[in-house]
Every structure is written in structure tokens, then in C-alpha cells.
Write an enzyme that holds these catalytic residues in place. Structure first.
Site, short mmCIF file in Angstrom:
data_model
loop_
_atom_site.label_atom_id
_atom_site.label_comp_id
_atom_site.label_asym_id
_atom_site.label_seq_id
_atom_site.Cartn_x
_atom_site.Cartn_y
_atom_site.Cartn_z
N GLN A 10 0.86 -1.08 0.00
CA GLN A 10 -0.05 0.09 0.08
C GLN A 10 0.96 1.31 -0.04
O GLN A 10 2.01 1.25 0.68
CB GLN A 10 -0.80 -0.03 1.20
CG GLN A 10 -2.26 1.01 1.12
CD GLN A 10 -3.20 0.35 2.29
OE1 GLN A 10 -3.41 -0.69 2.61
NE2 GLN A 10 -4.14 1.13 2.06
N SER A 94 3.84 -6.54 2.75
CA SER A 94 2.51 -6.41 3.64
C SER A 94 1.29 -7.32 2.46
O SER A 94 1.61 -8.24 2.22
CB SER A 94 2.12 -5.06 3.85
OG SER A 94 0.97 -5.05 4.82
N LEU A 95 0.51 -6.33 1.91
CA LEU A 95 -0.52 -6.81 1.14
C LEU A 95 0.32 -7.43 -0.11
O LEU A 95 -0.45 -8.26 -0.87
CB LEU A 95 -1.59 -5.90 0.81
CG LEU A 95 -1.20 -4.80 -0.44
CD1 LEU A 95 -1.48 -5.52 -1.74
CD2 LEU A 95 -1.80 -3.47 -0.34
N ARG A 119 -9.49 -7.90 4.17
CA ARG A 119 -8.42 -7.54 4.86
C ARG A 119 -8.45 -6.05 5.34
O ARG A 119 -8.15 -5.48 6.14
CB ARG A 119 -7.10 -7.87 4.35
CG ARG A 119 -5.74 -7.67 5.10
CD ARG A 119 -4.55 -8.20 4.36
NE ARG A 119 -3.35 -8.02 5.19
CZ ARG A 119 -2.45 -7.11 4.83
NH1 ARG A 119 -2.65 -6.16 3.80
NH2 ARG A 119 -1.40 -7.16 5.27
N HIS A 204 -0.15 -3.60 11.16
CA HIS A 204 0.95 -4.00 11.74
C HIS A 204 1.59 -3.63 13.11
O HIS A 204 2.71 -3.51 13.48
CB HIS A 204 2.47 -4.11 10.87
CG HIS A 204 2.03 -4.45 9.43
ND1 HIS A 204 1.79 -5.77 9.06
CD2 HIS A 204 1.96 -3.76 8.15
CE1 HIS A 204 1.57 -5.94 7.97
NE2 HIS A 204 1.77 -4.61 7.19
N GLN A 253 0.82 -11.90 10.24
CA GLN A 253 1.03 -10.77 9.44
C GLN A 253 0.67 -9.55 9.75
O GLN A 253 0.95 -8.18 9.61
CB GLN A 253 1.27 -10.95 8.10
CG GLN A 253 1.66 -10.09 6.93
CD GLN A 253 1.16 -9.59 5.80
OE1 GLN A 253 -0.13 -9.47 5.77
NE2 GLN A 253 1.83 -9.93 4.64
#
Length: 314
Positions: A10, A94-95, A119, A204, A253
Site C-alpha cells: 500500500q 505487506s498486502l 483485509r 502491523h 502478518q
């Protein structure tokens, strides 16, 4: 040559991303159409036309970035006969880890789109707007040790942890707003610059536990198979191929640290990677790769011309 494929996270989204691929290649259009159908949403139009504030919403940005990455991979394979076996590792920020898993066949495109939509929504629901914050600690003195010391100071007044260890000179902290504010003060005392991030939630960090619980339920029923290329996980900074381990790490995660610097260092070191290719939108990971692994070749593949040049370089 040992190749690793990188998939952005992102922040790399922009209005118009993927449009050149869709205009040039039927295989890219098919990816965007499949994502639209899976979500029951005209996400491809939002990506092409905006508005930017809607594209930037976490629940839209996450599946949108994934779809551009997977479209680029499909173009490489369908239009330019790129053999995925040429890659030894894949990794996503991440994503982007979902993008990587989809690109190497561990999760179907439709399932990946739906998981990322959820998510994004779950992360937004987890913490009321205004309660959480994130900040980027930057500068030549910034490293993981400095960031952890700053986060420790912040944790005296609330939740505050290192969220993204991107590279030396760029580490992100996350948590309660008051705690992050305290950590920013400490970071400046230690010689770092601190920039509050314009994000909708504190990603996170332990405040994301409600989102992790939602993702645990969704991932429990998702079909995950062994990837054709080992995916270096954010949580372990090591290659993973076991579907059940991947399932568990995707849950962890949500609240855990993105160990990107360590992942890149492992690939460039023990993994023997000499070439990194960032697949999708933007060049953020390419910039990080050049800082972390300066001896390796690093390329961002955004345009049809870049994809063709990359595919024909083997």
C-alpha cells in the site's frame, strides 16, 4: 543469475495504474474483469479514473494493487512467454505478499481479491479513526535499533511497535496516537527525522488483533496450495512453501512486523539473488532493493515496454 520477483504494498497506488496494460493486452483485461466480478465492484474503473481518495481507501487499494501486479505477471507469461520457473523466490511487502502468493499459484485470483477486500475492511474496523497513528523514521542515523528505542519510549503511554523495517534509513512505527507521538519525540532526540503518515489505521501492530481474528476465520476456509516459487514471508524473512504455514503467517502478518530489510538481505545473501524485478505499480521496492542489495540488479516493471524488455532479457 538468480531472480526474485517483488510485489509492492500500500502506498504504491495511483489513479491510472494498470490502464496501459489493459489497453495493450487482453490477458491484463481478463485479470481486471475477474477481480471486478469476484468483488461485485467496478474496481478497474476506479483504478483508471479515480477519484484518488476512493482508490486510496484501504479496502480498495489492497485488491487494486494486487490486480495490477497479477495482470503484469499474466502479461509476462501469456504475451511474452516468460517462464515462472526462471524465478527462484517471490516476496511482497505487506498486502504484496498476497500478490506474490497469487502470482505463483498458491491462491486463486478471485480468492485473493476477496481476501484483500476483507483485509482492508477488517483493518479499518479494528481501530476507531483518530485513535491510532503511524510514523516513518528516516535519515542516515535511522536503523532498527533506533526505531525500537523510540517505540519503547512510546510504549510507556500506549501501544507502540516497529511496524515496517524497510531498510536502514526508513523504519515505520505504529500504535496508539499518543504513544506514536511520544516515540516521534524520542526518535528526534536520537537523531532521526520523523514524518507522521497519512494512514487510516495503525497497521502491523497489536491494535490490529480484531482484524487478525477476522482474517484467521476467512483464511481457515480459503484454498491455499504449495506455491510454484518459494515466497519469502514478511513474518519470518525466510522462504515458505507449506500451505498451512503460509496460512498461519498471513494471520500473524496483520499484527506482526514487516521484516522487509531482513527478507531482502536474506535473498541477496544466503538466497544468492542477483536480480530483483518489482512487478506492478510504482518503484518503491526497487528503491529499497538498491539500498539494501546494491550489488544486485533491480528493475521496476510497470509499462508494456518494460515487461517486454524484461521477458526478452533471458
Amino acid at each position: 543469475m538468480t531472480l526474485a520477483l517483488l510485489f509492492p504494498g500500500q502506498g504504491s497506488q495511483s489513479v491510472g495504474m494498470g490502464a496501459a496494460l489493459a489497453d495493450a493486452f487482453p490477458s491484463a483485461r481478463s485479470v481486471f474483469a475477474e477481480v471486478d466480478e469476484a468483488l461485485g465492484q467496478n474496481l478497474s474503473q476506479l483504478m483508471r479514473e479515480g477519484p484518488e481518495d476512493q482508490l486510496t481507501l484501504t479496502e480498495n487499494a489492497q485488491p487494486a494493487l494486487m490486480s495490477v501486479s497479477v495482470a503484469a505477471m499474466r502479461v509476462l507469461r501469456t504475451e511474452f512467454d516468460f517462464d515462472l520457473a526462471k524465478a527462484t523466490y517471490a516476496a511482497g511487502h505487506s498486502l504484496g505478499e498476497y500478490s506474490a502468493l497469487c502470482a505463483v499459484g498458491a491462491i486463486s485470483l478471485a480468492d485473493t481479491a476477496r481476501l484483500l477486500k476483507l483485509r482492508g475492511q477488517a483493518m479499518q474496523r479494528a481501530v476507531p479513526v483518530g485513535r491510532g497513528a503511524m510514523a516513518s523514521l528516516i535519515g542516515p542515523k535511522t536503523d532498527l535499533a533506533l526505531a525500537e528505542e523510540a517505540a519503547k519510549a512510546g510504549s510507556e503511554v500506549g501501544v507502540c511497535v516497529v511496524a515496517n523495517d524497510n531498510n536502514n534509513g526508513n523504519v515505520v512505527i505504529s500504535g496508539d496516537k499518543a504513544a506514536v507521538d511520544r516515540a516521534i519525540e524520542k526518535a528526534k532526540e536520537l537523531g532521526a527525522r520523523a514524518i507522521p503518515l497519512n494512514v487510516s489505521a495503525p497497521f502491523h501492530c497489536p491494535l490490529m488483533q480484531p482484524a487478525a481474528d477476522e482474517m484467521a476465520t476467512a483464511l481457515a476456509s480459503a484454498t491455499i496450495v504449495a506455491p510454484s516459487v518459494a515466497v519469502v514471508a514478511n513474518i519470518t524473512a525466510r522462504p515458505e512453501t507449506d500451505p498451512e504455514v503460509i496460512r498461519r503467517l498471513l494471520v500473524e502478518q496483520v499484527t506482526g512486523r514487516v521484516r522487509w530489510r531482513e527478507s531482502m538481505e536474506w535473498m541477496a545473501g544466503e538466497g544468492g539473488v542477483t536480480r530483483f524485478a518489482e512487478i506492478g505499480s510504482g518503484k518503491v521496492l526497487t528503491g529499497m532493493a538498491k539500498r539494501i542489495a546494491p550489488d544486485a540488479e533491480s528493475t521496476a516493471l510497470n509499462t508494456p515496454e518494460e515487461l517486454e524488455a524484461f521477458a526478452t532479457s533471458f
